[in-house]
Design a protein around this motif. Structure first.
Motif, mmCIF file in Angstrom:
data_model
loop_
_atom_site.group_PDB
_atom_site.id
_atom_site.type_symbol
_atom_site.label_atom_id
_atom_site.label_comp_id
_atom_site.label_asym_id
_atom_site.label_seq_id
_atom_site.Cartn_x
_atom_site.Cartn_y
_atom_site.Cartn_z
ATOM 1 N N GLY A 33 27.154 27.171 64.324
ATOM 2 C CA GLY A 33 28.514 27.253 64.853
ATOM 3 C C GLY A 33 29.329 28.335 64.165
ATOM 4 N N LYS A 34 29.157 28.439 62.858
ATOM 5 C CA LYS A 34 29.880 29.455 62.084
ATOM 6 C C LYS A 34 29.545 30.860 62.572
ATOM 7 C CE LYS A 34 29.875 31.419 57.435
ATOM 8 N NZ LYS A 34 29.370 31.247 56.063
ATOM 9 N N TRP A 35 28.265 31.155 62.721
ATOM 10 C CA TRP A 35 27.865 32.507 63.115
ATOM 11 C C TRP A 35 28.128 32.760 64.596
ATOM 12 C CZ3 TRP A 35 28.270 35.320 59.316
ATOM 13 C CH2 TRP A 35 27.843 34.926 58.062
ATOM 14 N N ARG A 36 28.064 31.722 65.412
ATOM 15 C CA ARG A 36 28.395 31.879 66.831
ATOM 16 C C ARG A 36 29.873 32.261 66.983
ATOM 17 N NH1 ARG A 36 26.598 29.094 72.016
ATOM 18 N NH2 ARG A 36 25.039 28.008 70.810
ATOM 19 N N ARG A 37 30.752 31.546 66.250
ATOM 20 C CA ARG A 37 32.185 31.858 66.303
ATOM 21 C C ARG A 37 32.473 33.252 65.749
ATOM 22 N NH1 ARG A 37 32.211 26.695 64.609
ATOM 23 N NH2 ARG A 37 32.571 27.270 62.420
ATOM 24 N N ALA A 38 31.815 33.603 64.640
ATOM 25 C CA ALA A 38 32.042 34.920 64.030
ATOM 26 C C ALA A 38 31.631 36.034 64.986
ATOM 27 C CB ALA A 38 31.264 35.037 62.724
ATOM 28 N N PHE A 39 30.491 35.853 65.661
ATOM 29 C CA PHE A 39 30.029 36.868 66.599
ATOM 30 C C PHE A 39 30.949 36.954 67.807
ATOM 31 C CE2 PHE A 39 27.435 38.400 70.154
ATOM 32 C CZ PHE A 39 27.009 39.607 69.637
ATOM 33 N N ALA A 40 31.403 35.810 68.300
ATOM 34 C CA ALA A 40 32.295 35.803 69.461
ATOM 35 C C ALA A 40 33.615 36.496 69.140
ATOM 36 C CB ALA A 40 32.550 34.369 69.916
ATOM 37 N N ALA A 41 34.090 36.331 67.920
ATOM 38 C CA ALA A 41 35.383 36.906 67.540
ATOM 39 C C ALA A 41 35.305 38.389 67.229
ATOM 40 C CB ALA A 41 35.958 36.162 66.333
ATOM 41 N N GLU A 42 34.236 38.808 66.527
ATOM 42 C CA GLU A 42 34.197 40.186 66.017
ATOM 43 C C GLU A 42 32.929 40.958 66.364
ATOM 44 O OE1 GLU A 42 35.349 40.456 61.892
ATOM 45 O OE2 GLU A 42 36.282 38.483 62.023
ATOM 46 N N ARG A 43 32.094 40.381 67.213
ATOM 47 C CA ARG A 43 30.809 40.993 67.578
ATOM 48 C C ARG A 43 29.982 41.266 66.317
ATOM 49 N NH1 ARG A 43 30.395 38.801 71.933
ATOM 50 N NH2 ARG A 43 29.388 40.285 73.244
ATOM 51 N N LEU A 44 29.303 42.379 66.218
ATOM 52 C CA LEU A 44 28.415 42.624 65.072
ATOM 53 C C LEU A 44 29.147 42.652 63.738
ATOM 54 C CD1 LEU A 44 25.889 45.267 66.457
ATOM 55 C CD2 LEU A 44 25.511 42.834 66.023
ATOM 56 N N ALA A 45 30.380 43.113 63.724
ATOM 57 C CA ALA A 45 31.138 43.142 62.472
ATOM 58 C C ALA A 45 31.331 41.735 61.919
ATOM 59 C CB ALA A 45 32.487 43.807 62.694
ATOM 60 N N GLY A 46 31.365 40.730 62.774
ATOM 61 C CA GLY A 46 31.538 39.356 62.343
ATOM 62 C C GLY A 46 30.339 38.776 61.629
ATOM 63 N N LEU A 47 29.200 39.444 61.714
ATOM 64 C CA LEU A 47 27.992 38.941 61.077
ATOM 65 C C LEU A 47 27.804 39.460 59.659
ATOM 66 C CD1 LEU A 47 25.487 39.096 64.056
ATOM 67 C CD2 LEU A 47 26.962 37.217 63.320
ATOM 68 N N GLY A 48 28.743 40.284 59.180
ATOM 69 C CA GLY A 48 28.674 40.757 57.802
ATOM 70 C C GLY A 48 28.885 39.615 56.835
ATOM 71 N N ALA A 49 28.593 39.847 55.576
ATOM 72 C CA ALA A 49 28.751 38.812 54.550
ATOM 73 C C ALA A 49 30.227 38.448 54.408
ATOM 74 C CB ALA A 49 28.206 39.304 53.223
ATOM 75 N N PRO A 50 30.543 37.167 54.466
ATOM 76 C CA PRO A 50 31.934 36.752 54.311
ATOM 77 C C PRO A 50 32.408 36.950 52.878
ATOM 78 C CG PRO A 50 30.516 34.834 54.455
ATOM 79 C CD PRO A 50 29.657 36.049 54.708
ATOM 80 N N ALA A 51 33.703 37.170 52.710
ATOM 81 C CA ALA A 51 34.259 37.315 51.370
ATOM 82 C C ALA A 51 34.050 36.021 50.609
ATOM 83 C CB ALA A 51 35.744 37.635 51.477
ATOM 84 N N GLY A 52 33.686 36.151 49.340
ATOM 85 C CA GLY A 52 33.478 34.981 48.510
ATOM 86 C C GLY A 52 32.189 34.257 48.788
ATOM 87 N N GLN A 53 31.210 34.935 49.316
ATOM 88 C CA GLN A 53 29.929 34.315 49.623
ATOM 89 C C GLN A 53 29.263 33.838 48.346
ATOM 90 O OE1 GLN A 53 27.239 36.850 51.714
ATOM 91 N NE2 GLN A 53 25.751 35.245 52.057
ATOM 92 N N ALA A 54 28.685 32.663 48.388
ATOM 93 C CA ALA A 54 28.005 32.112 47.230
ATOM 94 C C ALA A 54 26.751 32.923 46.901
ATOM 95 C CB ALA A 54 27.609 30.661 47.515
ATOM 96 N N GLY A 55 26.358 32.848 45.672
ATOM 97 C CA GLY A 55 25.140 33.536 45.257
ATOM 98 C C GLY A 55 25.403 34.535 44.162
ATOM 99 N N ARG A 56 24.326 35.024 43.612
ATOM 100 C CA ARG A 56 24.429 35.983 42.525
ATOM 101 C C ARG A 56 24.911 37.331 43.036
ATOM 102 N NH1 ARG A 56 19.030 37.248 39.477
ATOM 103 N NH2 ARG A 56 18.917 38.853 41.052
ATOM 104 N N ARG A 57 25.752 37.969 42.284
ATOM 105 C CA ARG A 57 26.251 39.297 42.659
ATOM 106 C C ARG A 57 25.158 40.331 42.465
ATOM 107 N NH1 ARG A 57 31.988 39.716 42.946
ATOM 108 N NH2 ARG A 57 32.917 37.746 42.360
#
Length: 63
Positions: A37-61
């Protein structure tokens, strides 16, 4: 591993484009329906740009 994440997002979006439900896509790709649902909404809102890494993504830098 960023390519693996991108490939997963692409599989999610392509399955959604085939008309599958979030639950069906989640089973197919091996993720939770919430993530689909998260990626479907992101793609619908911003197309390919919406699939980039979200700010504050968990994981090692990157080093």
């Amino acid at each position: 591993m960023p390519h693996r994440r991108s490939a997963g997002k692409a599989r999610i979006i392509l399955a959604c484009a085939d008309g599958m439900s979030n639950a069906g896509v989640a089973r197919l790709v091996g993720v939770q329906a919430k993530a689909v649902g998260k990626w479907r909404r992101a793609f619908a809102a911003e197309r390919l740009a919406g699939l980039g890494a979200p700010a504050g993504q968990a994981g090692r830098r990157p080093t």
